[in-house]
Design an enzyme around this catalytic site. Structure first.
Site, PDB file in Angstrom:
ATOM      1  N   ASP A 128      73.228  14.092 -25.001  1.00  0.00           N
ATOM      2  CA  ASP A 128      74.473  14.606 -25.471  1.00  0.00           C
ATOM      3  C   ASP A 128      74.522  14.929 -27.011  1.00  0.00           C
ATOM      4  O   ASP A 128      73.866  14.473 -27.555  1.00  0.00           O
ATOM      5  CB  ASP A 128      75.569  13.706 -24.760  1.00  0.00           C
ATOM      6  CG  ASP A 128      75.229  12.288 -25.389  1.00  0.00           C
ATOM      7  OD1 ASP A 128      75.056  12.019 -26.428  1.00  0.00           O
ATOM      8  OD2 ASP A 128      75.586  11.295 -24.384  1.00  0.00           O
TER       9      ASP A 128
ATOM     10  N   ASP B 209      70.719  10.130 -25.272  1.00  0.00           N
ATOM     11  CA  ASP B 209      71.610  10.049 -24.467  1.00  0.00           C
ATOM     12  C   ASP B 209      72.622   8.600 -25.069  1.00  0.00           C
ATOM     13  O   ASP B 209      72.211   7.752 -25.010  1.00  0.00           O
ATOM     14  CB  ASP B 209      71.407   9.673 -22.983  1.00  0.00           C
ATOM     15  CG  ASP B 209      72.503   9.171 -22.178  1.00  0.00           C
ATOM     16  OD1 ASP B 209      73.403   9.560 -22.489  1.00  0.00           O
ATOM     17  OD2 ASP B 209      72.255   8.547 -21.173  1.00  0.00           O
TER      18      ASP B 209
ATOM     19  N   HIS C 267      60.824  24.805 -24.559  1.00  0.00           N
ATOM     20  CA  HIS C 267      61.143  24.341 -23.530  1.00  0.00           C
ATOM     21  C   HIS C 267      60.860  25.168 -22.244  1.00  0.00           C
ATOM     22  O   HIS C 267      60.807  24.417 -21.118  1.00  0.00           O
ATOM     23  CB  HIS C 267      62.822  24.319 -23.250  1.00  0.00           C
ATOM     24  CG  HIS C 267      63.233  25.486 -23.505  1.00  0.00           C
ATOM     25  ND1 HIS C 267      63.278  26.495 -24.395  1.00  0.00           N
ATOM     26  CD2 HIS C 267      63.981  26.352 -22.384  1.00  0.00           C
ATOM     27  CE1 HIS C 267      63.696  27.638 -24.077  1.00  0.00           C
ATOM     28  NE2 HIS C 267      64.267  27.566 -22.980  1.00  0.00           N
ATOM     29  N   ASP C 268      60.126  26.298 -22.480  1.00  0.00           N
ATOM     30  CA  ASP C 268      59.335  27.045 -21.419  1.00  0.00           C
ATOM     31  C   ASP C 268      58.018  26.868 -20.839  1.00  0.00           C
ATOM     32  O   ASP C 268      57.472  27.236 -20.087  1.00  0.00           O
ATOM     33  CB  ASP C 268      59.758  28.467 -21.420  1.00  0.00           C
ATOM     34  CG  ASP C 268      61.281  28.762 -21.372  1.00  0.00           C
ATOM     35  OD1 ASP C 268      62.043  27.913 -20.378  1.00  0.00           O
ATOM     36  OD2 ASP C 268      61.877  29.797 -21.759  1.00  0.00           O
TER      37      ASP C 268
ATOM     38  N   ASP D 212      72.188  29.149 -28.427  1.00  0.00           N
ATOM     39  CA  ASP D 212      71.555  30.043 -27.603  1.00  0.00           C
ATOM     40  C   ASP D 212      72.527  30.794 -26.928  1.00  0.00           C
ATOM     41  O   ASP D 212      73.735  30.524 -26.441  1.00  0.00           O
ATOM     42  CB  ASP D 212      70.840  28.867 -26.338  1.00  0.00           C
ATOM     43  CG  ASP D 212      69.616  29.682 -25.898  1.00  0.00           C
ATOM     44  OD1 ASP D 212      69.573  30.750 -25.456  1.00  0.00           O
ATOM     45  OD2 ASP D 212      68.674  28.706 -26.130  1.00  0.00           O
TER      46      ASP D 212
ATOM     47  N   GLU E 117      64.692  36.310 -27.764  1.00  0.00           N
ATOM     48  CA  GLU E 117      63.772  36.008 -27.048  1.00  0.00           C
ATOM     49  C   GLU E 117      63.328  37.337 -26.240  1.00  0.00           C
ATOM     50  O   GLU E 117      63.964  37.945 -25.785  1.00  0.00           O
ATOM     51  CB  GLU E 117      64.131  35.291 -25.820  1.00  0.00           C
ATOM     52  CG  GLU E 117      62.890  34.387 -25.146  1.00  0.00           C
ATOM     53  CD  GLU E 117      63.188  33.973 -23.750  1.00  0.00           C
ATOM     54  OE1 GLU E 117      62.272  33.243 -23.176  1.00  0.00           O
ATOM     55  OE2 GLU E 117      64.121  34.233 -23.351  1.00  0.00           O
TER      56      GLU E 117
HETATM   57  C1  GLC Z   1      64.584  32.132 -20.938  1.00  0.00           C
HETATM   58  C2  GLC Z   1      64.864  30.658 -21.137  1.00  0.00           C
HETATM   59  C3  GLC Z   1      64.490  30.135 -19.976  1.00  0.00           C
HETATM   60  C4  GLC Z   1      65.425  30.599 -18.762  1.00  0.00           C
HETATM   61  C5  GLC Z   1      65.333  31.858 -18.705  1.00  0.00           C
HETATM   62  C6  GLC Z   1      66.474  32.362 -18.089  1.00  0.00           C
HETATM   63  O1  GLC Z   1      63.287  32.596 -20.650  1.00  0.00           O
HETATM   64  O2  GLC Z   1      64.130  30.356 -22.300  1.00  0.00           O
HETATM   65  O3  GLC Z   1      64.532  28.579 -20.114  1.00  0.00           O
HETATM   66  O4  GLC Z   1      65.278  30.073 -17.631  1.00  0.00           O
HETATM   67  O5  GLC Z   1      65.535  32.576 -19.958  1.00  0.00           O
HETATM   68  O6  GLC Z   1      67.677  32.570 -18.609  1.00  0.00           O
END
Ligand code: GLC
Length: 553
Positions: free
Chosen positions: A29, A21, A328-329, A98, A255
């Site tokens: 940011d 940040d 991140h998940d 993304d 994904e």
């Molecule tokens: C994917 C992302 C996740 C998000 C989900 C809904 O799994 O990695 O962070 O919550 O999609 O968009």
């Protein structure tokens, strides 16, 4: 095997709100990323993947987009983003964004219009079902808990949301929706973005009969058989490829919840012209118990290895794999697959050695390069993640033992990976001068970039060295793979070879001292390890990893 720059690349994933940040508002940011480009470059990686930074009400931290062509002012806005692209490129790096195209935010102008009336031109951008307020169209549940349908009183209909109720699913059956998405893709690619990570792309085509899900099946099966891999998914991806992706030299990774061994190749088969890679979750759901993620079970290590071998075999000649252990998940890789206690440093080094010696494009998640660990916030009030909070509420309703549930949250919450990056010993680990949007892990005093830069034995320096090893040995990128000890409960031992070289890689995934007797180590040169090794030392120590190269090959 066809060679490509993206097969030879290593990806570094940045979760922007937790990275750096510079404005003091407690949220990372774009200027913060620019400030750290030298650092990222010094790791030896090639591509930066950014989690969503578009306009969003942030119900799901940016995965609920309200304007696909605008970078949120919270992160610095479109102008600073243009500067970021330019600086990334001038550092010889590439950038993937993304793309969240299965759903938008309910605050997107499309949805605000769509919900007004059945006759609104945007109505058909989403998925609607007639019904009565208390009679949901079917028993589908959202991935984050509760019904997947929400009532819209203006039109007296339900709309589908496979994620939160603020993330209505887009109707890909509508050609106008598809056109909009392709134009968004084109907008960013024409700015110079080098590719996309496509959020839950396996879900874009729905099974239009919306059949009820049988009560007794697991959520994994629901995903594979009902939500994902719909009848037109390949048609849509081919169209997307033809209409826009194929016009640029870019990389795509989809994904893929619900993408299993049976379906995997169909998304990435080079002849089919859809995506370059997918993220499957076979290994990342390995500790999900009967009630799912927040009901964790011990990792079956033999199965873990088998998943890597099966996917390698599946994609060996026709596709390409993505190699990752977290993002991140999920929780932190050292806490989940390594040992974040006594062998934190050793096991962090082992895990990156695994990533860098398997076939496929490796992905590193920010902070793993210094061995950041899970965070155990003292109560649910400290957590921010919508998945965690919904799971908590559901557990409460089900009368579960909540102190036990807090332990599951400590193990599994997505916030484990979202606590701020640990840069140095300054306040808030150098992440922000303000109040961080989510608390920093106290262990930043021990685990941080600046101390590790000064220590030649640090995890960080090891990352740089093993990354360099991979980049300079194309056998480790393209070579064949074979697991030599699939049934061993602690060892993961495999070879990688091609016509030029033959590598033997040994990992001890345990605290035990192990012996490896089958191969004469004398035939090999040891080229890499996370321990100091005496000559011909046979015993493999806790969390030890070794990379050998055959001498006369
Ligand atoms: C994917 C992302 C996740 C998000 C989900 C809904 O799994 O990695 O962070 O919550 O999609 O968009």
């Amino acid at each position: 095997m066809k060679r490509s720059w993206w097969k030879e690349s290593i990806v570094y994933q940045i979760y922007p709100r937790s990275f750096n940040d510079t404005s003091g508002n407690g949220l990372g940011d774009i200027n913060g990323i620019i400030e750290k480009l030298e650092y990222i470059k010094s790791l030896g990686v090639d591509i930066i993947w950014l989690n969503p930074i578009y306009d969003s009400p942030d119900n799901d931290n940016g995965y609920d987009i309200s304007d696909y062509k605008r970078i949120s002012e919270d992160f610095g806005g479109n102008k600073v983003f243009d500067e970021l692209i330019e600086k990334i490129h001038s550092h010889g790096l590439k950038l993937i964004m993304d793309l969240v195209a299965n759903h938008s935010s309910d605050q997107h102008s499309w949805f605000k219009e769509a919900k007004k009336s059945k006759l609104n031109p945007f109505h058909d951008y989403y998925i609607w079902k007639d019904g009565k307020i208390n009679e949901h169209p079917n028993n589908w549940e959202s991935v984050f808990g509760g019904s997947a349908w929400k009532w819209n009183k203006e039109t007296e209909e339900f709309f589908l949301h496979l994620y939160t109720k603020n993330q209505p699913d887009l109707n890909w059956e509508n050609p106008r929706v598809r056109k909009e998405i392709y134009s968004i893709i084109d907008f960013w690619l024409s700015k110079g973005v080098d590719g996309f990570r496509m959020d839950v792309i396996s879900l874009i085509s729905k099974k239009l009969d919306f059949e009820n899900v049988p009560k007794e099946i697991s959520f994994k099966d629901v995903m594979e058989k009902f939500y994902a891999n719909g009848p037109r998914v390949h048609e849509f991806l081919k169209e997307m490829n033809r209409e826009v992706l194929s016009k640029y030299d870019i990389v795509t990774v989809g994904e893929g919840p619900g993408i299993n061994l049976e379906k995997g190749l169909s998304y990435v088969d080079e002849n089919e012209k859809e995506l370059n890679m997918v993220f499957h979750f076979d290994h990342l759901t390995i500790d999900f118990g009967p009630k799912g993620k927040y009901d964790p079970i011990p990792i079956d290590f033999i199965r873990f290895k088998k998943i890597f071998s099966q996917w390698d075999f599946l994609l060996a000649d026709k596709g390409w794999n993505s190699i990752f252990l977290g993002n991140h998940d999920f929780s932190r890789i050292v806490s989940r697959f390594g040992n974040d206690n006594k062998y934190r440093v050793e096991s962090s080094k082992l895990l990156v050695t695994l990533l860098m010696t398997l076939r496929g494009t490796p992905y590193i998640y920010q902070g793993d390069e210094i061995g950041m660990t899970n965070i155990s916030y003292p109560s649910i009030d400290y957590y921010d993640d919508v998945e965690t909070i919904n799971a908590w509420k559901e557990a409460e309703l089900n009368g579960e033992n909540m102190s036990e549930f807090l332990r599951s949250v400590h193990l599994q919450s997505r916030d484990n990976a979202r606590s701020p990056m640990q840069w140095n010993l300054n306040k808030n680990s150098g992440f922000t001068n303000g109040k961080p949007w989510i608390p920093v892990n106290d262990n930043y005093k021990i685990i941080n970039v600046s101390s590790q830069l000064k220590d030649s034995n640090s995890t960080l320096n090891y990352y740089k060295e093993i990354i360099a090893l991979r980049k300079t040995n194309s056998t480790l990128i393209y070579g064949e793979y074979k697991d030599l000890k699939p049934d061993h409960p602690q060892f993961f031992i495999y070879k990688r070879w091609d016509e030029n070289h033959n590598f033997l890689i040994i990992h001890n995934f345990s605290e035990k001292l192990l012996k490896w007797e089958n191969v004469s180590i004398m035939d090999y040169n040891l080229i890499f390890s996370n321990y100091k090794i005496e000559k011909n030392q046979i015993e493999i120590r806790p969390w030890e990893t070794r990379v050998y190269k055959l001498k006369n090959y």
